[in-house]
Design an enzyme around this catalytic site. Structure first.
Site, PDB file in Angstrom:
ATOM      1  N   ASP A 175       0.859  -1.182   0.000  1.00 44.65           N
ATOM      2  CA  ASP A 175       0.000   0.000   0.000  1.00 44.65           C
ATOM      3  C   ASP A 175       0.895   1.230   0.000  1.00 44.65           C
ATOM      4  O   ASP A 175       2.030   1.178   0.518  1.00 44.65           O
ATOM      5  CB  ASP A 175      -0.922   0.007   1.228  1.00 44.65           C
ATOM      6  CG  ASP A 175      -2.200   0.791   0.995  1.00 44.65           C
ATOM      7  OD1 ASP A 175      -2.122   2.021   0.834  1.00 44.65           O
ATOM      8  OD2 ASP A 175      -3.273   0.169   0.968  1.00 44.65           O
TER       9      ASP A 175
ATOM     10  N   ASP B 289       4.326   2.063  -4.195  1.00 44.46           N
ATOM     11  CA  ASP B 289       3.465   2.719  -5.174  1.00 44.46           C
ATOM     12  C   ASP B 289       3.369   1.790  -6.384  1.00 44.46           C
ATOM     13  O   ASP B 289       4.376   1.498  -7.031  1.00 44.46           O
ATOM     14  CB  ASP B 289       4.090   4.061  -5.563  1.00 44.46           C
ATOM     15  CG  ASP B 289       3.295   4.809  -6.622  1.00 44.46           C
ATOM     16  OD1 ASP B 289       2.365   4.231  -7.219  1.00 44.46           O
ATOM     17  OD2 ASP B 289       3.629   5.986  -6.881  1.00 44.46           O
ATOM     18  N   VAL B 290       2.174   1.322  -6.711  1.00 43.73           N
ATOM     19  CA  VAL B 290       2.039   0.323  -7.767  1.00 43.73           C
ATOM     20  C   VAL B 290       2.451   0.844  -9.134  1.00 43.73           C
ATOM     21  O   VAL B 290       2.790   0.057 -10.027  1.00 43.73           O
ATOM     22  CB  VAL B 290       0.596  -0.231  -7.845  1.00 43.73           C
ATOM     23  CG1 VAL B 290       0.201  -0.911  -6.546  1.00 43.73           C
ATOM     24  CG2 VAL B 290      -0.406   0.856  -8.226  1.00 43.73           C
TER      25      VAL B 290
ATOM     26  N   ASN C 145      -5.589  -4.880  -6.896  1.00 46.04           N
ATOM     27  CA  ASN C 145      -6.706  -4.106  -6.378  1.00 46.04           C
ATOM     28  C   ASN C 145      -6.470  -2.596  -6.442  1.00 46.04           C
ATOM     29  O   ASN C 145      -7.425  -1.824  -6.452  1.00 46.04           O
ATOM     30  CB  ASN C 145      -6.972  -4.520  -4.928  1.00 46.04           C
ATOM     31  CG  ASN C 145      -7.899  -3.563  -4.207  1.00 46.04           C
ATOM     32  OD1 ASN C 145      -9.080  -3.484  -4.510  1.00 46.04           O
ATOM     33  ND2 ASN C 145      -7.345  -2.804  -3.262  1.00 46.04           N
TER      34      ASN C 145
ATOM     35  N   TYR D 105     -11.306   7.001 -15.538  1.00 44.41           N
ATOM     36  CA  TYR D 105     -11.564   5.795 -14.755  1.00 44.41           C
ATOM     37  C   TYR D 105     -12.119   4.686 -15.643  1.00 44.41           C
ATOM     38  O   TYR D 105     -11.670   3.536 -15.595  1.00 44.41           O
ATOM     39  CB  TYR D 105     -12.540   6.139 -13.636  1.00 44.41           C
ATOM     40  CG  TYR D 105     -12.822   5.014 -12.670  1.00 44.41           C
ATOM     41  CD1 TYR D 105     -11.918   4.694 -11.664  1.00 44.41           C
ATOM     42  CD2 TYR D 105     -14.004   4.286 -12.749  1.00 44.41           C
ATOM     43  CE1 TYR D 105     -12.183   3.672 -10.762  1.00 44.41           C
ATOM     44  CE2 TYR D 105     -14.272   3.262 -11.852  1.00 44.41           C
ATOM     45  CZ  TYR D 105     -13.357   2.962 -10.866  1.00 44.41           C
ATOM     46  OH  TYR D 105     -13.623   1.943  -9.982  1.00 44.41           O
TER      47      TYR D 105
ATOM     48  N   LYS E  50     -10.350   1.033 -16.492  1.00 48.20           N
ATOM     49  CA  LYS E  50     -11.003  -0.219 -16.109  1.00 48.20           C
ATOM     50  C   LYS E  50     -11.354  -1.070 -17.332  1.00 48.20           C
ATOM     51  O   LYS E  50     -11.267  -2.304 -17.271  1.00 48.20           O
ATOM     52  CB  LYS E  50     -12.254   0.072 -15.277  1.00 48.20           C
ATOM     53  CG  LYS E  50     -11.952   0.733 -13.925  1.00 48.20           C
ATOM     54  CD  LYS E  50     -11.045  -0.125 -13.049  1.00 48.20           C
ATOM     55  CE  LYS E  50     -10.892   0.451 -11.656  1.00 48.20           C
ATOM     56  NZ  LYS E  50     -10.049  -0.384 -10.766  1.00 48.20           N
TER      57      LYS E  50
ATOM     58  N   VAL F 144     -18.937   0.458  -3.729  1.00 46.07           N
ATOM     59  CA  VAL F 144     -18.643  -0.263  -2.488  1.00 46.07           C
ATOM     60  C   VAL F 144     -18.782   0.696  -1.313  1.00 46.07           C
ATOM     61  O   VAL F 144     -18.200   1.786  -1.319  1.00 46.07           O
ATOM     62  CB  VAL F 144     -17.222  -0.863  -2.517  1.00 46.07           C
ATOM     63  CG1 VAL F 144     -16.953  -1.653  -1.236  1.00 46.07           C
ATOM     64  CG2 VAL F 144     -17.049  -1.762  -3.742  1.00 46.07           C
TER      65      VAL F 144
END
Length: 267
Positions: free
Chosen positions: A43, A65-66, A92, A158, A162, A191
């Site tokens: 994370d 950091d992804v 995720n 976004y 996706k 969510v």
């Protein structure tokens, strides 16, 4: 921050969850932990990582950091060094990206959304895939969105990221399937939690309406007219990684109460 549990049972299957210290990611990590998996999360939020480890001291955690390719390689190597295996990867990590009419968006915000949501998944998958191919098995799960199944007005960055995840999922299912590695995408609806509250607030400001109106619109977009829970996503991740899901690959699985549309009333 980098912590690897010494108490983990190396006989247990091992999962790596990106952005796993809070929100949906924490719900996913918790579901695996309760199912007996050895869990490692990464994370970008060091405070969230510390809170996660306080609650789950047997898990591993790394600040990363992804969107940083070198960090992704480091995290995967850390998990393999600690456990000698990687049975599942859950990509995720994601950000909401800028909200607004396309003519008002800037390229930097658009690019950052792609870097985290799509390139981040690529960064981790390329290293995890090597280990899984060598082992002859594994599961990769990309957390997409119901925005990967519909157009999403005012959320172009976004939606683009996706939808890109769905393309990556389908392609890698074909590429890795012969090696026993299955790849799926989960497409959650809204969510419950602080993240969706922030999205609602930004959406309301962008469209000049109240947050309550945006919330009602979001809820009305699904047949069940409700938000979902992080645990709903976590439970599906565990199933797809388990023996029960060993013949499921290349799928985009919606957990959203059946989204009917993501369109908004025109003002």
């Amino acid at each position: 921050m980098s912590t690897v549990s010494q108490a983990a049972n190396d006989a247990a299957p091992v999962v790596l969850v990106t952005a796993g210290a809070a929100g949906v990611g924490r719900g996913i990590a918790k579901a695996y932990h309760e199912a007996g998996w050895a869990v490692h999360v990464c994370d970008v939020d060091e405070k969230a990582l510390a809170t996660f480890l306080d609650a789950h001291p047997s898990c591993g955690a790394t600040r990363a950091d992804v969107s940083d390719a070198a960090a992704a390689e480091r995290v995967v190597s850390e998990v393999l060094d600690a456990h000698g295996r990687l049975d599942a990867l859950v990509n995720n990590a994601g950000i909401a990206g800028p909200t607004g009419p396309v003519e008002d968006l800037d390229a930097d915000g658009f690019r950052q959304c792609l870097d985290v949501n799509l390139i981040g998944a690529f960064n981790f998958t390329r290293h995890a895939a090597r280990a899984m191919k060598a082992a002859g098995k594994g599961a990769i799960i990309n957390i997409a969105s119901n925005a990967a199944l519909f157009g999403f007005p005012y959320r172009a960055p976004y939606a683009a990221a996706k939808w890109g995840l769905i393309g990556l999922t389908k392609t890698l299912a074909m590429e890795l399937g012969p090696y026993g590695v299955r790849v799926n995408a989960i497409c959650p609806g809204s969510v419950e939690g602080p993240r969706i509250e922030g999205v609602i607030a930004r959406e309301a400001a962008s469209r000049g309406v109240s947050p309550e109106e945006v919330r009602r619109t979001y809820e009305s977009q699904s047949s069940m007219q409700t938000f979902i829970r992080a645990e709903d996503v976590g439970n599906m991740c565990v199933y797809l990684s388990s023996k029960g899901g060993e013949r499921i690959s290349g799928q985009s699985i919606a957990i959203d109460g059946h989204t009917e549309s993501l369109s908004f009333p025109v003002k």
